[in-house]
Design an enzyme around this catalytic site. Structure first.
Site, mmCIF file in Angstrom:
data_model
loop_
_atom_site.group_PDB
_atom_site.id
_atom_site.type_symbol
_atom_site.label_atom_id
_atom_site.label_comp_id
_atom_site.label_asym_id
_atom_site.label_seq_id
_atom_site.Cartn_x
_atom_site.Cartn_y
_atom_site.Cartn_z
ATOM 1 N N HIS A 167 0.853 -1.195 0.000
ATOM 2 C CA HIS A 167 0.000 0.000 0.000
ATOM 3 C C HIS A 167 0.887 1.244 0.000
ATOM 4 O O HIS A 167 2.037 1.192 0.461
ATOM 5 C CB HIS A 167 -0.851 0.052 1.279
ATOM 6 C CG HIS A 167 -1.988 -0.920 1.312
ATOM 7 N ND1 HIS A 167 -2.222 -1.751 2.382
ATOM 8 C CD2 HIS A 167 -2.981 -1.174 0.416
ATOM 9 C CE1 HIS A 167 -3.309 -2.479 2.146
ATOM 10 N NE2 HIS A 167 -3.793 -2.142 0.968
ATOM 11 N N CYS A 186 -2.944 0.851 9.606
ATOM 12 C CA CYS A 186 -3.987 -0.085 9.152
ATOM 13 C C CYS A 186 -4.982 -0.445 10.245
ATOM 14 O O CYS A 186 -6.091 -0.886 9.966
ATOM 15 C CB CYS A 186 -3.382 -1.409 8.691
ATOM 16 S SG CYS A 186 -1.931 -1.256 7.682
HETATM 17 N N1 GLY Z 1 -2.976 -8.866 5.580
HETATM 18 C C1 GLY Z 1 -3.414 -7.569 5.235
HETATM 19 C C2 GLY Z 1 -3.606 -7.442 3.781
HETATM 20 O O1 GLY Z 1 -2.864 -8.057 3.061
HETATM 21 O O2 GLY Z 1 -4.484 -6.779 3.305
#
Ligand code: GLY
Length: 255
Positions: free
Chosen positions: A163, A250
């Site tokens: 991300h 997150c």
């Molecule tokens: N384990 C978090 C993701 O890969 O979205």
């Protein structure tokens, strides 16, 4: 820098051990994850936030990573359509939890995909990582929604990270904490950069919350580099979430 008053988190479920993992660090220890999550919630409270804690959702191993399910701006919550098929559906309960706080609820629709971990807010501008999880259509839809509120979006092509915020974090006051591909990324050339030292790349996902920066425990060089800018830091152990490629940002939605 926006001052946050609220956060929403979701407790880790037992099925967490089956979450998506690319880090090669083995499965997380559920009991330890629960303890770390509780300490994380206390850290948010210590930064002045009222924290809404949602029940675990065993249907979705990765549901603790609640940031990916929504993008929040002013009075509007944009509910994401997650890029990882196994995570699609996590967002439903989150929409309900956000409803009392936001007058407008929008949604990213197929074929668009968008994950909140790819969205970094800087003042009135949202940087949107184009990743394996967020596609151009998802970024376009978000851009159209936010434009109606007088905000702009800037797409950022990603090459190595999961991300956008895996590799870069906004620390406030024109300051970015960045690693790897973002150190040379022209899109961010107007910012002052705190470079994450080699070997500590995971700590690029640190989290400014009001007067403090939460830094993952175990990354002392990065912590010192942030403190040299005059910011106060707090180390929070998220080792079990790291095993699932998740980090400090997150684990909550902040607004
Ligand atoms: N384990 C978090 C993701 O890969 O979205």
């Amino acid at each position: 820098m926006i001052r946050f008053t609220n956060a929403i988190v979701r407790l880790p479920c037992r099925n967490l051990v089956n979450g998506l993992a690319g880090a090669g660090l083995g499965p997380p220890d559920y009991g330890k994850a629960v303890e770390q999550h509780a300490a994380y919630v206390e850290a948010l409270r210590g930064c002045g936030l009222a924290v809404t804690v949602l029940e675990p959702d065993e249907a979705y191993p990765d549901s603790v990573f609640i940031e990916d399910t929504a993008v929040l701006s002013d009075d509007t919550a944009v509910i994401c359509r997650l890029g990882a098929p196994s995570r699609r559906g996590e967002e439903k309960g989150v929409g309900l939890a956000l409803k009392p706080f936001f007058s407008g609820l929008e949604a990213i629709l197929a074929p668009g995909t968008l994950e909140g971990g790819d969205v970094m807010l800087v003042a009135r501008r949202f940087y949107v990582g184009l990743s394996a999880r967020t596609n151009r259509d998802g970024a376009r839809q978000l851009g159209e929604i936010l434009k109606r509120q007088g905000m702009e979006t800037v797409p950022v092509p990603l090459s190595t990270v999961l991300h956008l915020k895996t590799g870069i974090s906004f620390l406030g006051d024109g300051l970015l904490l960045a690693s790897g591909e973002f150190l040379q990324q022209g899109i961010f050339s107007d910012f002052a950069i705190v470079a994450v030292p080699a070997g500590e790349e995971y700590a690029a996902n640190s989290l400014r919350v009001n007067d403090r920066v939460l830094v993952p425990a175990g990354f002392p060089e990065t912590r010192r580099a942030i403190e040299r800018t005059g910011l106060e830091t707090l180390a929070v152990d998220v080792s079990e979430f790291r095993k699932l490629d998740g980090g400090l940002s997150c684990l909550s939605l902040r607004f």
